[in-house]
Scaffold this motif. Structure first.
Motif, PDB file in Angstrom:
ATOM      1  N   ILE A 164      51.231  78.886  50.023  1.00  0.00           N
ATOM      2  CA  ILE A 164      52.897  77.990  50.502  1.00  0.00           C
ATOM      3  C   ILE A 164      53.102  76.984  49.692  1.00  0.00           C
ATOM      4  N   ARG A 165      54.551  76.710  49.315  1.00  0.00           N
ATOM      5  CA  ARG A 165      55.033  76.139  49.222  1.00  0.00           C
ATOM      6  C   ARG A 165      56.022  75.234  49.841  1.00  0.00           C
ATOM      7  N   LEU A 166      55.926  74.312  49.704  1.00  0.00           N
ATOM      8  CA  LEU A 166      56.888  73.218  51.363  1.00  0.00           C
ATOM      9  C   LEU A 166      57.649  72.270  50.693  1.00  0.00           C
ATOM     10  N   ASN A 167      58.471  71.768  50.694  1.00  0.00           N
ATOM     11  CA  ASN A 167      58.624  70.666  50.885  1.00  0.00           C
ATOM     12  C   ASN A 167      59.792  70.148  52.170  1.00  0.00           C
ATOM     13  N   GLY A 168      59.141  68.204  52.075  1.00  0.00           N
ATOM     14  CA  GLY A 168      59.129  68.023  53.278  1.00  0.00           C
ATOM     15  C   GLY A 168      59.331  66.278  52.785  1.00  0.00           C
ATOM     16  N   THR A 169      59.139  65.590  53.759  1.00  0.00           N
ATOM     17  CA  THR A 169      58.997  63.898  54.311  1.00  0.00           C
ATOM     18  C   THR A 169      57.339  64.001  54.148  1.00  0.00           C
ATOM     19  N   TYR A 170      56.294  63.388  54.623  1.00  0.00           N
ATOM     20  CA  TYR A 170      55.044  62.353  54.770  1.00  0.00           C
ATOM     21  C   TYR A 170      55.258  61.298  55.319  1.00  0.00           C
ATOM     22  N   SER A 171      55.303  61.029  56.519  1.00  0.00           N
ATOM     23  CA  SER A 171      55.526  60.117  56.625  1.00  0.00           C
ATOM     24  C   SER A 171      54.154  59.101  57.090  1.00  0.00           C
ATOM     25  N   THR A 172      53.911  57.277  56.949  1.00  0.00           N
ATOM     26  CA  THR A 172      52.805  57.023  57.230  1.00  0.00           C
ATOM     27  C   THR A 172      52.444  56.926  58.580  1.00  0.00           C
ATOM     28  N   SER A 173      53.210  57.100  59.338  1.00  0.00           N
ATOM     29  CA  SER A 173      52.754  56.438  60.159  1.00  0.00           C
ATOM     30  C   SER A 173      52.153  57.658  61.339  1.00  0.00           C
ATOM     31  N   THR A 174      50.939  56.679  62.174  1.00  0.00           N
ATOM     32  CA  THR A 174      50.240  57.221  62.823  1.00  0.00           C
ATOM     33  C   THR A 174      50.379  58.147  63.966  1.00  0.00           C
ATOM     34  N   THR A 175      49.939  60.094  64.061  1.00  0.00           N
ATOM     35  CA  THR A 175      50.134  60.790  65.184  1.00  0.00           C
ATOM     36  C   THR A 175      48.217  60.534  66.181  1.00  0.00           C
ATOM     37  N   SER A 176      49.366  61.588  67.120  1.00  0.00           N
ATOM     38  CA  SER A 176      48.087  61.684  68.038  1.00  0.00           C
ATOM     39  C   SER A 176      46.655  62.568  67.124  1.00  0.00           C
ATOM     40  N   ALA A 177      45.841  62.390  67.710  1.00  0.00           N
ATOM     41  CA  ALA A 177      44.820  62.448  66.734  1.00  0.00           C
ATOM     42  C   ALA A 177      44.782  64.716  67.731  1.00  0.00           C
TER      43      ALA A 177
END
Length: 237
Positions: A164-177
């Protein structure tokens, strides 16, 4: 000669064992413009909760021709292209990350595009962050995805080997475990609805769709790597 043979057998057994161990593995790298590798993700699919590698639904298109014959006028011609399928997969890893991904498969091609509406999302677990987007490509190798192209019904996928090669956005906010994301019907790509629609989206609360992150902490990234899945409880097509 005996020692050489013994070493060969040991190495073969080790390689074979590694092959079995890695048949449910994702080796992914999250890249951005400022760092060579923002995050390296290596996870093993948890087959105790990931019951299949995904499902594939036929993507059909109808073509028609309108013609006039002596004394009659009518429309004729209707064909379905069964080489194309819409694939949606939710993989849950042993470290509690989930990867939801939807893409277009065509048995006459070697790669397909990420669904422009539903896209993909990697979230939770030890990763603890979220990457999501609606652009990218998925490449399957020779017999790299188990889909019966003669079937005209939705089918479970027993295995795949994808790059895969995916373009997206990365969020530094913590998400649920443990972020397990269901799907819901949507007519506007923002809100879930109880009505049947042709479009679905991922949701965390069954009320609103998870959309592309546009917050100030989000940064554009590329996810690249390989994903292998083998669901032992699904009979291959």
């Amino acid at each position: 000669m005996f020692r050489i043979t013994l070493v060969f057998l040991v190495l073969s057994a080790f390689t074979w064992g590694c092959g079995l161990k890695n048949e449910n593995n994702a080796a992914l790298t999250v890249l951005d413009e400022s760092t060579p590798a923002l995050f390296a993700f290596n996870g093993e699919v948890d087959t105790s909760v990931t019951t299949s590698c995904g499902r594939a639904a036929p993507a059909t298109n109808t073509t028609g021709t309108t013609g006039t014959t002596t004394g009659t006028t009518g429309t004729t011609g209707s064909t379905s292209n069964n080489t194309r399928f819409s694939v949606i997969s939710q993989l849950i890893f042993k470290t509690k990350e989930t990867l939801n991904i939807r893409f277009q498969y065509d048995s006459t091609q070697i790669q397909g595009n990420i669904d422009p509406q539903q896209g993909f999302i990697l979230a939770g677990g030890l990763f603890g962050k979220t990457v999501q987007g609606t652009q990218g490509t998925v490449e399957w190798f020779n017999q790299g995805i188990n889909i019966d192209t003669s079937s005209q019904t939705t089918q479970q996928i027993s295995f795949f080997n994808l790059e895969i090669r995916l373009n997206g956005t990365y969020s530094t906010s913590t998400t649920s475990a443990a972020t397990i994301l269901p799907q819901c019907n949507t007519s506007d790509g923002v809100n879930c609805t109880s009505a049947q629609t042709t479009t679905q989206c991922f949701t965390s609360d069954n009320r609103t769709c998870i959309v592309q992150n546009t917050s100030t902490d989000a940064k554009p990234v590329i996810i690249s790597g390989t994903i292998k899945c083998n669901a032992p409880n699904i009979v291959p097509q």
